[in-house]
Design a protein around this motif. Sequence first.
Motif, short mmCIF file in Angstrom:
data_model
loop_
_atom_site.label_atom_id
_atom_site.label_comp_id
_atom_site.label_asym_id
_atom_site.label_seq_id
_atom_site.Cartn_x
_atom_site.Cartn_y
_atom_site.Cartn_z
N CYS A 83 0.84 -1.19 0.00
CA CYS A 83 0.00 0.00 0.00
C CYS A 83 0.88 1.24 0.00
CB CYS A 83 -0.90 -0.01 1.23
SG CYS A 83 -1.80 1.55 1.46
N CYS B 203 0.00 3.30 3.68
CA CYS B 203 0.41 2.81 5.00
C CYS B 203 1.55 1.80 4.94
CB CYS B 203 -0.78 2.21 5.75
SG CYS B 203 -1.31 0.61 5.08
N VAL C 162 1.48 -1.36 4.18
CA VAL C 162 1.17 -2.76 4.47
C VAL C 162 1.38 -3.61 3.21
CG1 VAL C 162 -1.32 -2.65 3.91
CG2 VAL C 162 -0.51 -4.29 5.61
N CYS D 108 -4.22 -0.16 0.05
CA CYS D 108 -4.99 -1.24 0.65
C CYS D 108 -6.45 -0.79 0.73
CB CYS D 108 -4.44 -1.58 2.04
SG CYS D 108 -4.69 -0.28 3.27
N CYS E 81 -7.00 2.21 3.28
CA CYS E 81 -6.46 3.53 2.89
C CYS E 81 -7.12 4.06 1.62
CB CYS E 81 -4.96 3.45 2.65
SG CYS E 81 -4.01 3.07 4.11
ZN LIG Z 1 -2.89 1.17 3.46
#
Ligand SMILES: [Zn+2]
Length: 244
Positions: free
Chosen positions: A153, A156, A158, A176, A179
Amino acid sequence: MVPCRCEAIVLATMDYRESDRIVTLFTREQGKVRGVARGAKKSMKRFGGALEPFAHLSVEVVVREGLSSIRSADIVTVYPRIREDLAKIGHAGYAVELAGRFLPDHAAIPRLYRLLVAYLEQLDAHPYTPSDRRFFEANFLNILGYRIALDQCAACGVELPPSAERRIGGDGAVRCAACGRLGAPLAPETAALLGRALGIGRFGAVVFSPSSLREAGVLLDGAISAHLSRPLNALSFLRQIQAD
Ligand SMILES: [Zn+2]
Protein backbone atom coordinates in the motif's frame (compact mmCIF):
# COMPACT_ATOMS: atom_id res chain seq x y z
CA MET A 1 32.93 19.63 -33.47
CA VAL A 2 32.80 16.09 -34.76
CA PRO A 3 29.31 14.90 -35.60
CA CYS A 4 28.17 11.67 -34.05
CA ARG A 5 26.31 8.99 -35.92
CA CYS A 6 23.29 7.97 -33.87
CA GLU A 7 20.27 5.77 -34.16
CA ALA A 8 17.16 7.76 -33.30
CA ILE A 9 13.38 7.94 -33.12
CA VAL A 10 11.78 11.29 -34.03
CA LEU A 11 9.73 12.49 -31.06
CA ALA A 12 8.52 15.81 -32.46
CA THR A 13 9.17 18.31 -35.24
CA MET A 14 8.29 21.95 -35.81
CA ASP A 15 8.95 24.43 -38.56
CA TYR A 16 11.61 26.97 -37.77
CA ARG A 17 12.45 30.09 -39.73
CA GLU A 18 11.88 30.00 -43.46
CA SER A 19 13.39 26.69 -44.39
CA ASP A 20 14.54 24.91 -41.23
CA ARG A 21 12.96 22.50 -38.83
CA ILE A 22 13.57 21.88 -35.15
CA VAL A 23 13.48 18.19 -34.43
CA THR A 24 13.38 16.43 -31.07
CA LEU A 25 15.09 13.06 -31.28
CA PHE A 26 15.42 10.21 -28.86
CA THR A 27 18.84 8.87 -29.78
CA ARG A 28 20.10 5.54 -28.52
CA GLU A 29 23.57 6.95 -27.88
CA GLN A 30 22.90 10.46 -26.50
CA GLY A 31 19.35 10.32 -25.17
CA LYS A 32 16.95 13.15 -25.98
CA VAL A 33 18.46 15.75 -28.31
CA ARG A 34 16.81 18.82 -29.83
CA GLY A 35 18.41 19.99 -33.02
CA VAL A 36 18.02 22.20 -36.06
CA ALA A 37 17.82 20.54 -39.46
CA ARG A 38 18.90 23.34 -41.77
CA GLY A 39 17.06 23.54 -45.05
CA ALA A 40 14.88 20.60 -44.09
CA LYS A 41 11.76 22.22 -45.48
CA LYS A 42 13.39 22.69 -48.87
CA SER A 43 16.25 20.26 -49.35
CA MET A 44 14.90 16.82 -50.07
CA LYS A 45 18.46 15.66 -50.65
CA ARG A 46 19.73 15.67 -47.09
CA PHE A 47 16.58 14.83 -45.20
CA GLY A 48 14.09 13.44 -47.70
CA GLY A 49 10.91 12.55 -45.89
CA ALA A 50 12.85 11.41 -42.84
CA LEU A 51 11.89 14.01 -40.26
CA GLU A 52 8.42 12.76 -39.43
CA PRO A 53 7.14 11.85 -35.96
CA PHE A 54 8.07 8.30 -34.86
CA ALA A 55 10.32 7.68 -37.87
CA HIS A 56 13.32 5.48 -37.05
CA LEU A 57 16.50 7.10 -38.39
CA SER A 58 20.23 6.97 -38.56
CA VAL A 59 21.32 10.59 -38.04
CA GLU A 60 24.51 12.59 -38.10
CA VAL A 61 24.27 15.15 -35.35
CA VAL A 62 26.58 17.65 -33.68
CA VAL A 63 25.36 17.54 -30.10
CA ARG A 64 25.46 20.81 -28.18
CA GLU A 65 24.26 21.91 -24.77
CA GLY A 66 21.36 23.95 -26.19
CA LEU A 67 20.21 23.37 -29.75
CA SER A 68 22.15 20.65 -31.58
CA SER A 69 22.74 20.54 -35.31
CA ILE A 70 21.33 17.70 -37.38
CA ARG A 71 23.57 17.28 -40.41
CA SER A 72 21.85 14.42 -42.18
CA ALA A 73 19.25 11.73 -41.65
CA ASP A 74 18.79 8.34 -43.29
CA ILE A 75 15.60 6.40 -42.85
CA VAL A 76 15.82 3.03 -41.12
CA THR A 77 12.03 2.73 -41.32
CA VAL A 78 9.07 5.10 -41.16
CA TYR A 79 6.86 2.19 -39.97
CA PRO A 80 4.65 2.36 -43.06
CA ARG A 81 1.90 0.09 -41.68
CA ILE A 82 1.44 2.34 -38.67
CA ARG A 83 0.84 5.26 -41.03
CA GLU A 84 -2.03 3.48 -42.77
CA ASP A 85 -4.09 3.08 -39.61
CA LEU A 86 -5.57 5.90 -37.54
CA ALA A 87 -5.54 3.98 -34.23
CA LYS A 88 -1.90 3.01 -34.76
CA ILE A 89 -0.95 6.58 -35.67
CA GLY A 90 -2.68 7.77 -32.51
CA HIS A 91 -0.83 5.32 -30.28
CA ALA A 92 2.57 5.82 -31.89
CA GLY A 93 2.04 9.58 -31.53
CA TYR A 94 1.10 9.08 -27.90
CA ALA A 95 4.22 6.98 -27.24
CA VAL A 96 6.62 9.56 -28.69
CA GLU A 97 4.89 12.44 -26.92
CA LEU A 98 5.15 10.51 -23.65
CA ALA A 99 8.87 9.97 -24.25
CA GLY A 100 9.35 13.63 -25.18
CA ARG A 101 7.69 14.79 -21.97
CA PHE A 102 9.39 12.38 -19.56
CA LEU A 103 12.92 12.10 -20.91
CA PRO A 104 15.65 14.36 -19.57
CA ASP A 105 17.99 15.95 -22.14
CA HIS A 106 21.23 14.25 -23.11
CA ALA A 107 20.88 11.15 -20.96
CA ALA A 108 21.18 7.86 -22.82
CA ILE A 109 18.62 5.33 -21.57
CA PRO A 110 19.18 2.34 -23.85
CA ARG A 111 16.50 0.17 -22.20
CA LEU A 112 13.88 2.83 -22.77
CA TYR A 113 15.07 3.29 -26.33
CA ARG A 114 14.68 -0.45 -26.94
CA LEU A 115 11.20 -0.41 -25.37
CA LEU A 116 10.04 2.42 -27.63
CA VAL A 117 11.45 0.76 -30.76
CA ALA A 118 9.87 -2.57 -29.75
CA TYR A 119 6.48 -0.86 -29.28
CA LEU A 120 6.68 0.81 -32.71
CA GLU A 121 7.69 -2.51 -34.28
CA GLN A 122 4.76 -4.20 -32.54
CA LEU A 123 2.31 -1.55 -33.79
CA ASP A 124 3.74 -1.85 -37.28
CA ALA A 125 3.61 -5.64 -37.48
CA HIS A 126 0.41 -6.53 -35.59
CA PRO A 127 -3.17 -5.29 -35.26
CA TYR A 128 -3.49 -2.68 -32.53
CA THR A 129 -4.48 -3.97 -29.10
CA PRO A 130 -4.92 -1.90 -25.92
CA SER A 131 -2.96 -4.55 -23.97
CA ASP A 132 0.19 -3.40 -25.81
CA ARG A 133 -0.39 0.21 -24.77
CA ARG A 134 -0.65 -0.76 -21.09
CA PHE A 135 2.36 -3.07 -21.40
CA PHE A 136 4.34 -0.16 -22.85
CA GLU A 137 3.25 2.29 -20.15
CA ALA A 138 3.95 -0.05 -17.21
CA ASN A 139 7.45 -0.76 -18.50
CA PHE A 140 8.05 2.87 -19.48
CA LEU A 141 7.36 4.05 -15.93
CA ASN A 142 9.42 1.21 -14.49
CA ILE A 143 12.53 1.99 -16.56
CA LEU A 144 12.34 5.66 -15.59
CA GLY A 145 12.25 4.74 -11.89
CA TYR A 146 8.49 5.23 -11.39
CA ARG A 147 7.61 1.57 -10.98
CA ILE A 148 4.10 1.14 -9.57
CA ALA A 149 4.27 -0.84 -6.32
CA LEU A 150 1.68 -3.59 -6.69
CA ASP A 151 2.44 -5.56 -3.53
CA GLN A 152 2.43 -2.75 -0.99
CA CYS A 153 0.00 0.00 0.00
CA ALA A 154 1.40 3.38 -1.07
CA ALA A 155 -0.19 5.06 1.97
CA CYS A 156 0.41 2.81 5.00
CA GLY A 157 3.02 0.43 3.59
CA VAL A 158 1.17 -2.76 4.47
CA GLU A 159 2.08 -5.71 2.28
CA LEU A 160 -0.59 -6.81 -0.20
CA PRO A 161 -0.54 -10.56 -0.88
CA PRO A 162 -1.72 -11.68 -4.35
CA SER A 163 -5.37 -12.12 -3.34
CA ALA A 164 -5.63 -8.89 -1.26
CA GLU A 165 -8.24 -6.26 -1.99
CA ARG A 166 -6.56 -3.31 -3.67
CA ARG A 167 -7.74 0.19 -4.53
CA ILE A 168 -6.41 2.77 -6.97
CA GLY A 169 -5.54 6.19 -5.57
CA GLY A 170 -6.15 9.35 -7.56
CA ASP A 171 -2.38 9.60 -7.99
CA GLY A 172 -2.21 6.23 -9.75
CA ALA A 173 -0.77 4.46 -6.72
CA VAL A 174 -2.05 1.20 -5.24
CA ARG A 175 -3.61 1.30 -1.78
CA CYS A 176 -4.99 -1.24 0.65
CA ALA A 177 -8.79 -1.42 1.10
CA ALA A 178 -8.66 0.73 4.25
CA CYS A 179 -6.46 3.53 2.89
CA GLY A 180 -8.13 3.59 -0.53
CA ARG A 181 -11.77 3.40 0.54
CA LEU A 182 -12.91 5.88 -2.13
CA GLY A 183 -10.68 4.59 -4.92
CA ALA A 184 -11.63 2.30 -7.79
CA PRO A 185 -10.89 -1.38 -7.15
CA LEU A 186 -7.90 -3.15 -8.64
CA ALA A 187 -8.66 -6.86 -8.92
CA PRO A 188 -6.00 -9.45 -8.03
CA GLU A 189 -6.12 -10.55 -11.69
CA THR A 190 -5.16 -7.05 -12.88
CA ALA A 191 -2.33 -6.74 -10.36
CA ALA A 192 -1.02 -10.14 -11.47
CA LEU A 193 -1.15 -9.17 -15.16
CA LEU A 194 0.67 -5.90 -14.49
CA GLY A 195 3.28 -7.82 -12.52
CA ARG A 196 3.73 -10.16 -15.47
CA ALA A 197 4.01 -7.22 -17.87
CA LEU A 198 6.94 -5.96 -15.79
CA GLY A 199 8.57 -9.38 -15.68
CA ILE A 200 8.30 -10.29 -19.37
CA GLY A 201 10.20 -8.14 -21.81
CA ARG A 202 8.11 -9.03 -24.84
CA PHE A 203 5.06 -7.40 -26.41
CA GLY A 204 2.13 -9.70 -27.01
CA ALA A 205 2.95 -12.01 -24.09
CA VAL A 206 0.50 -10.35 -21.68
CA VAL A 207 -3.15 -10.07 -22.70
CA PHE A 208 -5.49 -8.16 -20.41
CA SER A 209 -9.19 -9.07 -20.09
CA PRO A 210 -11.65 -6.20 -20.75
CA SER A 211 -12.18 -5.55 -17.02
CA SER A 212 -8.46 -5.69 -16.20
CA LEU A 213 -7.79 -3.35 -19.13
CA ARG A 214 -10.17 -0.81 -17.62
CA GLU A 215 -8.52 -1.06 -14.20
CA ALA A 216 -4.98 -0.99 -15.58
CA GLY A 217 -6.01 2.06 -17.60
CA VAL A 218 -7.23 3.96 -14.54
CA LEU A 219 -4.06 3.04 -12.64
CA LEU A 220 -1.56 3.84 -15.41
CA ASP A 221 -3.30 7.00 -16.66
CA GLY A 222 -3.32 8.23 -13.06
CA ALA A 223 0.34 7.37 -12.50
CA ILE A 224 1.41 9.08 -15.73
CA SER A 225 -0.59 12.26 -15.18
CA ALA A 226 0.72 12.46 -11.59
CA HIS A 227 4.18 13.10 -13.08
CA LEU A 228 3.09 15.66 -15.68
CA SER A 229 2.18 19.30 -15.19
CA ARG A 230 -0.29 19.33 -18.10
CA PRO A 231 -2.09 16.57 -20.01
CA LEU A 232 -0.63 14.97 -23.11
CA ASN A 233 -2.02 16.35 -26.38
CA ALA A 234 -2.17 12.88 -27.91
CA LEU A 235 -4.68 11.75 -25.26
CA SER A 236 -7.53 13.82 -26.66
CA PHE A 237 -6.88 12.33 -30.11
CA LEU A 238 -6.89 8.81 -28.63
CA ARG A 239 -10.20 9.48 -26.87
CA GLN A 240 -11.65 10.75 -30.13
CA ILE A 241 -10.72 7.68 -32.15
CA GLN A 242 -11.80 5.35 -29.35
CA ALA A 243 -15.21 7.04 -29.25
CA ASP A 244 -15.73 6.51 -33.01
ZN1 LIG B 1 -2.89 1.17 3.46
